[in-house]
Design a protein around this motif. Structure first.
Motif, PDB file in Angstrom:
ATOM      1  N   LEU A  23      53.391  43.359  49.371  1.00 31.86           N
ATOM      2  CA  LEU A  23      52.319  44.049  49.376  1.00 31.86           C
ATOM      3  C   LEU A  23      51.831  44.174  50.803  1.00 31.86           C
ATOM      4  O   LEU A  23      51.177  45.311  51.072  1.00 31.86           O
ATOM      5  N   ILE A  24      51.891  43.114  51.684  1.00 31.55           N
ATOM      6  CA  ILE A  24      51.235  43.333  52.989  1.00 31.55           C
ATOM      7  C   ILE A  24      52.164  44.386  53.568  1.00 31.55           C
ATOM      8  O   ILE A  24      51.531  45.340  54.462  1.00 31.55           O
ATOM      9  N   LEU A  25      53.527  44.413  53.597  1.00 34.43           N
ATOM     10  CA  LEU A  25      54.085  45.421  54.170  1.00 34.43           C
ATOM     11  C   LEU A  25      53.798  46.988  53.460  1.00 34.43           C
ATOM     12  O   LEU A  25      53.948  48.042  54.370  1.00 34.43           O
ATOM     13  N   MET A  26      53.447  47.043  52.322  1.00 34.52           N
ATOM     14  CA  MET A  26      53.384  48.219  51.540  1.00 34.52           C
ATOM     15  C   MET A  26      51.927  48.738  51.800  1.00 34.52           C
ATOM     16  O   MET A  26      51.661  49.936  52.081  1.00 34.52           O
ATOM     17  N   GLY A  27      51.012  47.664  52.201  1.00 34.51           N
ATOM     18  CA  GLY A  27      49.664  48.232  52.739  1.00 34.51           C
ATOM     19  C   GLY A  27      49.511  49.061  53.946  1.00 34.51           C
ATOM     20  O   GLY A  27      48.698  49.587  54.122  1.00 34.51           O
ATOM     21  N   ALA A  28      50.679  48.481  54.922  1.00 30.60           N
ATOM     22  CA  ALA A  28      50.817  49.096  56.301  1.00 30.60           C
ATOM     23  C   ALA A  28      51.406  50.536  56.124  1.00 30.60           C
ATOM     24  O   ALA A  28      51.161  51.252  57.135  1.00 30.60           O
TER      25      ALA A  28
ATOM     26  N   PHE B 264      50.474  53.914  46.017  1.00 32.73           N
ATOM     27  CA  PHE B 264      50.849  52.624  45.948  1.00 32.73           C
ATOM     28  C   PHE B 264      50.319  51.808  47.178  1.00 32.73           C
ATOM     29  O   PHE B 264      50.013  50.612  47.342  1.00 32.73           O
ATOM     30  N   ALA B 265      50.388  52.592  48.295  1.00 31.58           N
ATOM     31  CA  ALA B 265      50.025  51.932  49.719  1.00 31.58           C
ATOM     32  C   ALA B 265      48.574  51.265  49.424  1.00 31.58           C
ATOM     33  O   ALA B 265      48.154  50.392  50.220  1.00 31.58           O
ATOM     34  N   MET B 266      47.675  52.236  49.044  1.00 35.18           N
ATOM     35  CA  MET B 266      46.260  51.860  48.872  1.00 35.18           C
ATOM     36  C   MET B 266      45.971  50.697  48.039  1.00 35.18           C
ATOM     37  O   MET B 266      45.220  50.059  48.464  1.00 35.18           O
ATOM     38  N   ALA B 267      46.742  50.640  46.781  1.00 32.75           N
ATOM     39  CA  ALA B 267      46.582  49.660  45.930  1.00 32.75           C
ATOM     40  C   ALA B 267      47.067  48.364  46.602  1.00 32.75           C
ATOM     41  O   ALA B 267      46.202  47.321  46.366  1.00 32.75           O
ATOM     42  N   ALA B 268      47.963  48.407  47.417  1.00 33.05           N
ATOM     43  CA  ALA B 268      48.348  47.276  48.228  1.00 33.05           C
ATOM     44  C   ALA B 268      47.343  47.005  49.113  1.00 33.05           C
ATOM     45  O   ALA B 268      47.171  45.621  49.305  1.00 33.05           O
ATOM     46  N   ALA B 269      47.031  47.679  49.886  1.00 38.30           N
ATOM     47  CA  ALA B 269      45.985  47.334  50.975  1.00 38.30           C
ATOM     48  C   ALA B 269      44.946  46.887  50.411  1.00 38.30           C
ATOM     49  O   ALA B 269      44.335  45.416  50.759  1.00 38.30           O
ATOM     50  N   LEU B 270      44.263  47.493  49.205  1.00 38.79           N
ATOM     51  CA  LEU B 270      43.085  46.693  48.651  1.00 38.79           C
ATOM     52  C   LEU B 270      43.244  45.504  48.187  1.00 38.79           C
ATOM     53  O   LEU B 270      42.536  44.498  48.048  1.00 38.79           O
TER      54      LEU B 270
END
Length: 296
Positions: A52-57, A263-269
């Motif tokens: 999740l951390i990597l995807m949020g970036a 998916f990036a925004m969902a992971a970052a949130l």
């Protein structure tokens, strides 16, 4: 004589060797005991959360920049973040205030029907979030009790279920039982001789409550308040039942993931939500630990 002199040396060597091997055996036992929990932790938390951390970036689909940076620069996400934290923090304060008083009263008084009353007050713990949301709708929805009563009295419907007020009531509904049970356990373990000593020195009821009782149960209040905050931050079922238009983090995560495939925004949130709750729980644990034994 030579033979007899070697026997004590051998026994001493064996005892020394056994003592040196004892820590190794304890370490092996600890490893075997912790191995299942560590395996579950790595498989179901550490690895997914790292992903999740990597995807949020990664780049957000709407802005084209890092999703973490998008959260800080776009108003809709900032409002959602502030709203979620504010509602959760307010729910925690109100739940601790209301249920703290009720829990102390129930712990210190014996009366007929007390067990039934405690069972009723803690019954919401058996309900999932969807049921809690449905109960709020039955109270403050369009066909709820308040709407029917206001329609009969004033010829207009009063509703609050589909707003932040309804969400607040729902969160408070399942937070109060957690506080009551924790406070009751803390009050039963509180040394009442301290209260008697304070009264013998001339302290009134308010001074005893402020200087003895509240500091004595402060660790329990802090810990249960942090749990209420963390639970409210991540509660999804109640909010989803009351309406997907509410601007809070769990619903935004759901919307970004399912409706927009962002998916990036969902992971970052998700990472931001997890970090906020982790900080709150860690801070409460630290403050509760420092207050242990404060009355003494």
């Amino acid at each position: 004589m030579a033979v007899t002199s070697k026997q004590p040396l051998g026994a001493a060597y064996s005892a020394t060797q056994a003592i040196s091997q004892a820590p190794k055996r304890k370490n092996l036992i600890a490893i075997f005991a912790l191995a299942p929990a560590l395996a579950v932790f790595l498989a179901f938390w550490l690895l997914p959360f790292s992903r999740l951390i990597l995807m949020g970036a990664e780049a957000d689909r709407s802005s084209g920049i890092s999703a973490y940076f998008t959260i800080l620069t776009h108003q809709q996400y900032l409002i959602s973040l502030v709203t979620t934290v504010t509602v959760s923090f307010t729910v925690s304060l109100v739940a601790v205030g209301i249920a703290g008083i009720a829990g102390f009263f129930l712990a210190r008084h014996r009366f007929i029907g007390k067990s039934v009353l405690v069972a009723i007050l803690t019954f919401p713990l058996a309900f999932p979030g969807v049921v809690v949301g449905f109960l709020v709708i039955m109270l403050g929805g369009r066909q709820g009790a308040l709407a029917q009563l206001s329609l009969w009295l004033f010829d207009e419907r009063w509703m609050f279920a589909y707003s932040l007020a309804g969400l607040f009531i729902g969160y408070l509904y399942f937070s109060i039982p957690r506080v009551i049970t924790t406070v009751m356990a803390a009050c039963e373990n509180l040394d009442q001789s301290l209260e008697e000593a304070a009264r013998s020195l001339g302290a009134n009821s308010w001074q005893v409550t402020k200087d003895v009782i509240v500091p004595g149960i402060a660790p329990a209040l802090l810990s249960t308040g942090a749990i209420c905050f963390a639970t409210s931050m991540g509660a999804f079922g109640t909010a989803f039942t009351l309406g997907t238009r509410l601007s809070i983090l769990p619903l935004n995560i759901y919307g970004e993931f399912t409706n927009y495939a962002n998916f990036a925004m969902a992971a970052a949130l998700s990472v931001v939500l997890g970090l906020i709750t982790w900080v709150a729980l860690s801070l409460a644990r630290k403050l509760a630990g420092s207050n242990v034994g404060a009355p003494v």
